[in-house]
Design an enzyme around this catalytic site. Structure first.
Site, PDB file in Angstrom:
ATOM      1  N   ARG A  55       0.972  -1.096   0.153  1.00 38.81           N
ATOM      2  CA  ARG A  55       0.117  -0.029  -0.011  1.00 38.81           C
ATOM      3  C   ARG A  55       0.746   1.071  -0.105  1.00 38.81           C
ATOM      4  NH1 ARG A  55      -2.906   3.149   4.469  1.00 38.81           N
ATOM      5  NH2 ARG A  55      -4.291   4.211   3.447  1.00 38.81           N
ATOM      6  N   HIS A 114      -2.628  11.126   0.786  1.00 36.42           N
ATOM      7  CA  HIS A 114      -2.264  10.901   2.013  1.00 36.42           C
ATOM      8  C   HIS A 114      -1.728  12.089   2.683  1.00 36.42           C
ATOM      9  CE1 HIS A 114      -1.308   7.300   4.691  1.00 36.42           C
ATOM     10  NE2 HIS A 114      -1.065   8.351   5.508  1.00 36.42           N
ATOM     11  N   GLU A 165      -7.722   8.391   5.861  1.00 37.47           N
ATOM     12  CA  GLU A 165      -8.032   8.993   7.205  1.00 37.47           C
ATOM     13  C   GLU A 165      -8.583  10.499   7.059  1.00 37.47           C
ATOM     14  OE1 GLU A 165      -5.380   8.456  10.282  1.00 37.47           O
ATOM     15  OE2 GLU A 165      -4.896   6.395   9.787  1.00 37.47           O
ATOM     16  N   ASN A 191      -8.224   1.807   9.374  1.00 35.99           N
ATOM     17  CA  ASN A 191      -6.862   1.883  10.064  1.00 35.99           C
ATOM     18  C   ASN A 191      -7.252   1.853  11.382  1.00 35.99           C
ATOM     19  OD1 ASN A 191      -5.660   2.346   7.468  1.00 35.99           O
ATOM     20  ND2 ASN A 191      -5.248   4.512   7.644  1.00 35.99           N
ATOM     21  N   TYR A 196      -5.493   1.531  15.408  1.00 34.70           N
ATOM     22  CA  TYR A 196      -4.296   1.501  16.332  1.00 34.70           C
ATOM     23  C   TYR A 196      -4.706   1.234  17.801  1.00 34.70           C
ATOM     24  CZ  TYR A 196      -1.638   3.224  12.231  1.00 34.70           C
ATOM     25  OH  TYR A 196      -1.004   3.300  11.189  1.00 34.70           O
ATOM     26  N   GLU A 219      -4.143  -0.155   7.629  1.00 37.76           N
ATOM     27  CA  GLU A 219      -2.968   0.125   8.601  1.00 37.76           C
ATOM     28  C   GLU A 219      -3.011  -0.309   9.911  1.00 37.76           C
ATOM     29  OE1 GLU A 219      -1.990   4.174   9.167  1.00 37.76           O
ATOM     30  OE2 GLU A 219      -2.192   4.466   6.934  1.00 37.76           O
TER      31      GLU A 219
END
Length: 573
Positions: free
Chosen positions: A101, A146, A192, A331, A333, A409
């Site tokens: 990616r 991005h 994002e 994504n 985390y 991600e």
């Protein structure tokens, strides 16, 4: 939602193992078509910000302002991928990586943001990258944006705050589709939006650094501007997807990538106020951008909170947005507990730049008994909560049924003390990745159509406002020499890839060296688009290697959406 019996038995094996480098216990739960890869972003790795005709981006401007980034760090050199990409692609191949990616830098391709032709030097660079990937049989997932907006557009009309950017982004996207469509079948419009909008226009801690706090930002409105900028991002997405679908057939796919936490009710699902607050917080994070691209409009909860600050879509815009993704990128985390504010749980002052949320929720990293949600990693906001990935995937699958989900991600920086001791022997990161892969496998076993997992990141890199102080890479980068050294986690991830490819837990324990011989190179069109698409057999495969689903419009109305009660927190490691 109960796990399948086979998965439950595998989980017991995971709990019993004492091998710190063990593979994910649930690895064999993933279907053969499941894709594993690594991820990077242009501004974070390329460097060469003044080479090849590249124009400045808003991050070049923002990072040059005193006090905006750790140590005044900028992306001027980063990992120097611009000059070292051949070595980095060979390194990926040596690890067994087959999916990558990546993002294109808008200011490298259109230095002023607009125009009828791409910068030839920028095109030549990305063609060379794509051809190197092809040489090793690595399939790209290409992100158009991005976060590196051309500074010229911000100077000209305020960037994402002005509707003019919709046409400029669609033009940029279509030029990229024409130039690189023979190299990539899988694309993403935005990475994002929640972050670059919330942090850039809400909290002001990312470029372009606008917010309502005059102690931090010279200009901005934290309640209104994120909603306006986000509205234009969504319209730009729809315009770019229209160009994409007019150009390519259904063997190509395009989506959007968002990020967010899992919001668990602090006092459990049985507490009605906290359960309602947690669900509303999930809608605020994920529904802001994903409801429009699936259902054509914002969630009712956002409309009620924001009122007149939220622009409205026209009937034509709703139709263009509805069904404008072939997949959803996730994504993930970390997670949080969320409560309805009361005399015990005071309102949280900030909600990560999400407008009209401040004071409406209590957000916490400890539960009602005072237990932490998980160990803290190297970033102060990142607590290890792998069950949150499982629950986010289940929540998204329930809200947006019929859409494939890609974990685009997932990763962490190690606690500073561990990195200071030995940044290459990164057992903390290895455990983080393993436990999150098991969490994704739990979601898959529960029926969620999760089709890919990309580790963040291939390389230690420029981590935005944190500069080079946090290392998320599988590969260590010496920022003095720019030498690369695969970490323990990289060699472990290579074993994961080998085991999945072999469909067995008996995988290689060493990384092959040197890199494997290049695969046959496919001839590619130069200078202009072919009259007809390349044969499907010679193009990169779609992200989900299973047969492509027919493109469809989702006819489910917002009022009929299921409400999934968040699952109780259960460790998977």
């Amino acid at each position: 939602m109960a796990l399948l019996p086979r998965v439950a038995s595998l989980l017991l094996v995971a709990c019993a193992t004492s091998n710190d480098d063990a593979l994910p216990a649930l690895l064999e739960t993933f279907p053969e078509s499941f894709a594993f890869g690594v991820a990077t972003a242009a501004y974070q790795i390329e460097g060469a910000t003044d080479e090849g005709g590249r124009g400045p981006s808003i991050w070049d401007t923002f990072s040059a302002m005193p006090g905006k980034t750790f140590g005044g760090d900028t992306g001027a050199v980063a990992d120097d991928f611009y000059h070292k990409f051949r070595d980095d692609v060979a390194l990926m191949a040596s690890l067994g990586v087959t999916r990558y990616r990546m993002s294109l830098a808008w200011p490298r391709l259109l230095p002023d943001g607009g125009g009828a032709a791409l910068n030839p030097a920028g095109v030549a660079f990305y063609v060379a990258v794509f051809e190197e990937l092809q040489k090793y049989g690595i399939e790209p997932l290409v992100t158009l944006y991005h976060w590196d907006l051309p500074q010229a557009l911000d100077d000209s009309y305020g960037g994402w705050l002005d509707r003019e950017i919709v046409a400029d982004f669609a033009n940029y996207a279509d030029l990229c589709f024409a130039a690189f469509g023979d190299y990539a079948t899988s694309w993403t419009t935005f990475n994002e939006a929640l972050t670059f909008i919330g942090e850039g226009y809400g909290d002001g801690v990312h470029a372009p650094g606008r917010c309502g706090d005059r102690d931090r930002c010279a200009a901005g409105d934290s309640m209104r501007e994120p909603l306006v900028a986000g509205h234009h991002v969504l319209l730009a997405h729809a315009a770019a997807v229209a160009k994409f679908r007019a150009r390519f057939d259904s063997t190509y796919e395009i989506g959007m990538v968002n990020c967010g936490w899992m919001a668990w009710p602090l006092r459990g699902r049985g507490h009605a106020g906290d359960a309602e607050a947690a669900e509303a917080f999930m809608e605020a994070q994920w529904g802001w951008f994903y409801d429009p691209v699936i259902y054509g409009d914002y969630p009712d909860s956002l409309k009620k909170r924001a009122g007149a600050d939220l622009p409205a879509f026209t009937a034509e815009e709703k139709e263009a947005l509805k069904g404008s993704v072939d997949y959803l990128g996730v994504n993930y985390y970390t997670s949080r507990y969320v409560a309805a504010p009361d005399v015990v749980h005071a309102p949280t002052a900030s909600a990560e730049g999400i407008p009209h949320l401040d004071g409406r929720f209590h957000v916490s990293t400890v539960d009602a008994a005072g237990a932490s949600i998980g160990a803290r990693a190297g970033s102060p906001w990142l607590y290890v909560a792998p069950a949150g990935l499982r629950d986010v995937l289940i929540w998204l699958d329930a809200r947006y049924p019929g859409h494939s989900l890609l974990v685009t991600e997932n990763g962490c920086a190690q606690p500073d003390a561990l990195d200071a001791a030995d940044a290459v022997d990164d057992g903390f990161r290895l455990a983080y990745l393993r436990d999150h892969l098991d969490a994704a496998a739990e979601a898959s076993a529960a029926g969620v159509d999760v089709v890919a997992y990309y580790a963040w990141s291939l390389l230690d890199n420029y981590e935005w406002a944190d500069g080079y102080s946090k290392r998320f890479g599988l590969v260590y980068v010496d920022y003095g020499t720019l030498d690369r050294t695969p970490k323990r986690s990289a060699r472990w991830f290579a074993r994961v890839l080998a085991a999945h490819a072999a469909r067995t837990a008996a995988a290689l324990v060493v990384v092959p060296d040197p890199a494997p011989a290049p695969a046959s190179r496919r001839p590619c069109a130069r200078g202009r688009r072919r009259a007809a698409p390349s044969p499907a057999s010679s193009r990169p495969r779609a992200l989900a290697t299973r047969p492509r689903k027919p493109r469809r419009r989702n006819t489910v109305e917002l009022a009929t959406l299921p409400t999934l009660s968040p699952l109780p927190y259960v460790e998977v490691f």
